[in-house]
Design a protein around this motif. Structure first.
Motif, PDB file in Angstrom:
ATOM      1  N   UNK A 181       0.797  -1.227   0.000  1.00  0.00           N
ATOM      2  CA  UNK A 181       0.000   0.000   0.000  1.00  0.00           C
ATOM      3  C   UNK A 181       0.826   1.272   0.000  1.00  0.00           C
ATOM      4  N   UNK A 182       2.119   1.155   0.299  1.00  0.00           N
ATOM      5  CA  UNK A 182       2.963   2.357   0.283  1.00  0.00           C
ATOM      6  C   UNK A 182       3.206   2.799  -1.166  1.00  0.00           C
ATOM      7  N   UNK A 183       3.782   3.964  -1.312  1.00  0.00           N
ATOM      8  CA  UNK A 183       4.018   4.514  -2.651  1.00  0.00           C
ATOM      9  C   UNK A 183       5.496   4.874  -2.762  1.00  0.00           C
ATOM     10  N   UNK A 184       6.144   4.415  -3.826  1.00  0.00           N
ATOM     11  CA  UNK A 184       7.545   4.779  -4.046  1.00  0.00           C
ATOM     12  C   UNK A 184       7.672   5.432  -5.420  1.00  0.00           C
ATOM     13  N   UNK A 185       8.807   6.103  -5.609  1.00  0.00           N
ATOM     14  CA  UNK A 185       9.053   6.770  -6.896  1.00  0.00           C
ATOM     15  C   UNK A 185      10.492   6.536  -7.306  1.00  0.00           C
ATOM     16  N   UNK A 186      10.724   6.480  -8.612  1.00  0.00           N
ATOM     17  CA  UNK A 186      12.098   6.381  -9.097  1.00  0.00           C
ATOM     18  C   UNK A 186      12.271   7.123 -10.407  1.00  0.00           C
ATOM     19  N   UNK A 187      13.531   7.426 -10.680  1.00  0.00           N
ATOM     20  CA  UNK A 187      13.891   8.127 -11.907  1.00  0.00           C
ATOM     21  C   UNK A 187      13.604   7.204 -13.079  1.00  0.00           C
ATOM     22  N   UNK A 188      13.046   7.801 -14.117  1.00  0.00           N
ATOM     23  CA  UNK A 188      12.570   7.006 -15.246  1.00  0.00           C
ATOM     24  C   UNK A 188      13.636   6.911 -16.328  1.00  0.00           C
ATOM     25  N   UNK A 189      14.697   6.176 -16.032  1.00  0.00           N
ATOM     26  CA  UNK A 189      15.765   5.992 -17.023  1.00  0.00           C
ATOM     27  C   UNK A 189      16.399   4.634 -16.772  1.00  0.00           C
ATOM     28  N   UNK A 242      24.294  -1.108  -8.146  1.00  0.00           N
ATOM     29  CA  UNK A 242      24.246   0.067  -9.025  1.00  0.00           C
ATOM     30  C   UNK A 242      23.349  -0.173 -10.245  1.00  0.00           C
ATOM     31  N   UNK A 243      22.407  -1.093 -10.129  1.00  0.00           N
ATOM     32  CA  UNK A 243      21.577  -1.424 -11.294  1.00  0.00           C
ATOM     33  C   UNK A 243      20.108  -1.101 -11.107  1.00  0.00           C
ATOM     34  N   UNK A 244      19.738  -0.740  -9.883  1.00  0.00           N
ATOM     35  CA  UNK A 244      18.322  -0.423  -9.651  1.00  0.00           C
ATOM     36  C   UNK A 244      17.982   0.944 -10.240  1.00  0.00           C
ATOM     37  N   UNK A 245      16.717   1.139 -10.576  1.00  0.00           N
ATOM     38  CA  UNK A 245      16.275   2.474 -10.971  1.00  0.00           C
ATOM     39  C   UNK A 245      16.506   3.411  -9.780  1.00  0.00           C
ATOM     40  N   UNK A 246      17.000   4.601 -10.060  1.00  0.00           N
ATOM     41  CA  UNK A 246      17.406   5.507  -8.984  1.00  0.00           C
ATOM     42  C   UNK A 246      16.178   6.005  -8.219  1.00  0.00           C
ATOM     43  N   UNK A 247      16.136   5.774  -6.911  1.00  0.00           N
ATOM     44  CA  UNK A 247      14.943   6.209  -6.161  1.00  0.00           C
ATOM     45  C   UNK A 247      14.822   7.729  -6.098  1.00  0.00           C
ATOM     46  N   UNK A 248      13.592   8.168  -5.991  1.00  0.00           N
ATOM     47  CA  UNK A 248      13.283   9.593  -5.791  1.00  0.00           C
ATOM     48  C   UNK A 248      12.462   9.664  -4.509  1.00  0.00           C
ATOM     49  N   UNK A 249      12.735  10.658  -3.689  1.00  0.00           N
ATOM     50  CA  UNK A 249      11.927  10.795  -2.462  1.00  0.00           C
ATOM     51  C   UNK A 249      10.460  10.938  -2.816  1.00  0.00           C
ATOM     52  N   UNK A 250       9.627  10.245  -2.052  1.00  0.00           N
ATOM     53  CA  UNK A 250       8.190  10.282  -2.321  1.00  0.00           C
ATOM     54  C   UNK A 250       7.476  10.227  -0.979  1.00  0.00           C
ATOM     55  N   UNK A 251       6.521  11.131  -0.773  1.00  0.00           N
ATOM     56  CA  UNK A 251       5.703  11.099   0.441  1.00  0.00           C
ATOM     57  C   UNK A 251       4.247  11.274   0.043  1.00  0.00           C
ATOM     58  N   UNK A 278       8.402  -3.724  -9.192  1.00  0.00           N
ATOM     59  CA  UNK A 278       7.553  -2.546  -8.949  1.00  0.00           C
ATOM     60  C   UNK A 278       8.209  -1.531  -8.019  1.00  0.00           C
ATOM     61  N   UNK A 279       9.234  -1.961  -7.284  1.00  0.00           N
ATOM     62  CA  UNK A 279       9.961  -1.032  -6.415  1.00  0.00           C
ATOM     63  C   UNK A 279      11.183  -0.436  -7.112  1.00  0.00           C
ATOM     64  N   UNK A 280      11.356  -0.760  -8.393  1.00  0.00           N
ATOM     65  CA  UNK A 280      12.483  -0.199  -9.139  1.00  0.00           C
ATOM     66  C   UNK A 280      13.750  -1.031  -9.069  1.00  0.00           C
ATOM     67  N   UNK A 281      13.727  -2.113  -8.282  1.00  0.00           N
ATOM     68  CA  UNK A 281      14.932  -2.932  -8.147  1.00  0.00           C
ATOM     69  C   UNK A 281      15.171  -3.722  -9.426  1.00  0.00           C
ATOM     70  N   UNK A 282      16.409  -3.760  -9.850  1.00  0.00           N
ATOM     71  CA  UNK A 282      16.725  -4.528 -11.057  1.00  0.00           C
ATOM     72  C   UNK A 282      16.522  -6.013 -10.785  1.00  0.00           C
ATOM     73  N   UNK A 283      15.785  -6.680 -11.666  1.00  0.00           N
ATOM     74  CA  UNK A 283      15.519  -8.110 -11.467  1.00  0.00           C
ATOM     75  C   UNK A 283      16.115  -8.958 -12.576  1.00  0.00           C
TER      76      UNK A 283
END
Ligand code: FES
Ligand SMILES: [Fe+2]
Length: 459
Positions: free
Chosen positions: A83-91, A143-152, A121-126
């Motif tokens: 139910x939480x919400x996370x964000x990551x850089x889209x690259x 160093x392979x995960x999508x870079x997280x962005x702070x999200x609240x 879905x959390x941006x982690x490279x799989x």
């Protein structure tokens, strides 16, 4: 402008700001179209502030995601299984392709369309396709995960911030955040959502909404004769005055297609038919205000809506028709409901403005998110009448700024002070001041902006 705390990491000499505000009530025109100024905002303002990325009803279910774009940056905001919400850089971490565009549901995460790298879905490279093609030094798992962005999440929305040094969201928006909590903003839901492309700078666009000085000329239908109390109190007729009040409520409700919700207008009409107001004007107004607040609250509570005690909001000084969260999020609460605005620059002289109409529903009976709006041009006849009147002004204003003889806007220090105030905070960001040095000014800006005077800012 000085850096107030030399012990703050990253503190440095303020950067020069072109066309800076030197006298609070004079705003140079170049701030609204100069390319260099716009580039400085892109570099020093937008990457350091909390931005409304989406409403939470846009991503109601686990793995729902939405792309938020600001300037040339894109962020993916994803509802997690808990139910939480996370964000990551889209690259994509391979060669930079945007892993997701638009919105949708990512049942098995995101697969880059170019070479097939996969992310959860959390941006982690799989998965990295064809691992053997790469030097192991380029496949460090850390160093392979999508870079997280702070999200609240707050107030029914998800907010992002690219700056890890920024204070938390609630603190950044104080005292507006406390006021909006008292309004129970988080329990409102969107009834509709529209988007406008305005051929004007983003600051100019929002400045059309944060003062009341323009109302008489731009929205003449809101100037209602019967609401004016006569000089001689003995000629005050509470019935005539009350007719004027009802006319105002109806005109606002139709004019905004919400904000003062039609259900609240209906409550007011029923109350007006039943109430006897005292002959004294001040007493009549106070009685009506209190009685209407109480009638609205009890009607909504009977429907099972989570609605605040409006009289208590008045006592707290929070019963304000507009609350501003710097730099681009504005809520206009009225009785049970609200309008909500978000402004985003699309270019030095182009803005995307979105309007949501919010109201309350019984818990469990909330509607689905309204459809994502097609972006209408500023003169589209489908906008509600009041914003349509504002949208008619701003392109003329933006064109007028280019007049050679015109140098700066001259602001009323009493009624247009919010504009004078937030421009100086923009300058604080452009000067690269650390958050600690901006905090006090930011608290003066995240307030009720209407009828706000010019204030001294500690920058
Ligand atoms: S760019 Fe994403 S897999 Fe190659
Ligand atoms: Fe207006």
């Amino acid at each position: 402008m000085t850096v107030s705390d030399p012990t703050v990491p990253g503190t440095h000499r303020p950067l020069p700001v072109p066309f800076a505000v030197e006298r609070a009530d004079r705003i140079r025109k170049e701030r609204y179209f100069d390319e260099e100024f716009y580039a400085l905002e892109a570099e020093h303002l937008w990457p350091r502030v909390w931005q409304m990325a989406c409403r939470l009803e846009e991503i109601p279910a686990p793995r729902d995601w939405v792309e938020y774009t600001i300037l040339d940056q894109s962020v993916v905001v994803v509802r997690q299984d808990d139910g939480s919400v996370v964000a990551f850089q889209n690259a994509c971490r391979h060669r930079g392709v945007r892993v997701a565009e638009g919105r949708g549901r990512c049942d098995s995460g995101f697969t880059c369309p170019f070479h097939g790298w996969c992310y959860g879905p959390d941006g982690a490279n799989t998965a990295v396709t064809g691992k053997r093609y790469f030097d192991p030094g380029n496949l460090d798992p850390a160093d392979l995960d999508l870079t997280p962005v702070r999200c609240e999440t707050w107030g029914g929305c998800a907010f992002i911030n690219f700056d890890d040094a920024a204070p938390p969201l609630h603190e950044s928006f104080e005292p507006a955040s406390t006021m909006l909590d008292a309004w129970r903003l988080s329990s409102m839901r969107a009834e509709w959502w529209v988007a406008a492309r305005l051929p004007v700078n983003w600051k100019l666009a929002q400045e059309a909404f944060v003062e009341q000085y323009h109302v008489v000329e731009s929205h003449p239908q809101l100037v209602i004769k019967n609401r004016v109390v006569p000089r001689d109190p003995t000629s005050f007729d509470p019935k005539v005055w009350l007719d004027g009040e009802l006319q105002y409520l109806r005109t606002m409700s139709v004019g905004m297609d919400g904000m003062i919700h039609r259900s609240d207008v209906a409550v007011a009409e029923r109350l007006a038919a039943a109430i006897e107001l005292p002959a004294d004007p001040a007493l009549a107004m106070a009685t009506w205000d209190r009685s209407l607040n109480e009638a609205v609250v009890s009607w909504h509570r009977e429907q099972g809506h989570d609605v605040p005690d409006l009289d208590e909001l008045t006592t707290l000084g929070f019963n304000e028709p507009m609350i501003y969260c710097f730099p681009h999020f504005i809520v206009l609460p009225m009785y049970s409901s609200a309008s909500q605005y978000r402004f985003r620059p699309l270019g030095p002289e182009e803005t995307l403005m979105e309007i949501w109409s919010l109201t309350r529903f019984p818990q469990g009976g909330e509607p689905e998110c309204p459809p994502v709006p097609e972006v209408w041009e500023h003169d589209d006849p489908r906008f509600p009448p009041i914003p349509a009147q504002d949208f008619a002004n701003v392109p003329r204003q933006q064109r007028g700024l280019h007049q050679r003889s015109f140098e700066y806007m001259r602001l009323s220090e009493k009624g247009e002070g919010h504009i004078a105030n937030y421009h100086r905070l923009v300058d604080g960001y452009l000067a690269g001041l650390p958050h600690a040095a901006l905090a006090s000014a930011q608290r003066e800006i995240c307030v009720a902006p209407l009828e706000r005077p010019v204030v001294a800012l500690d920058l």
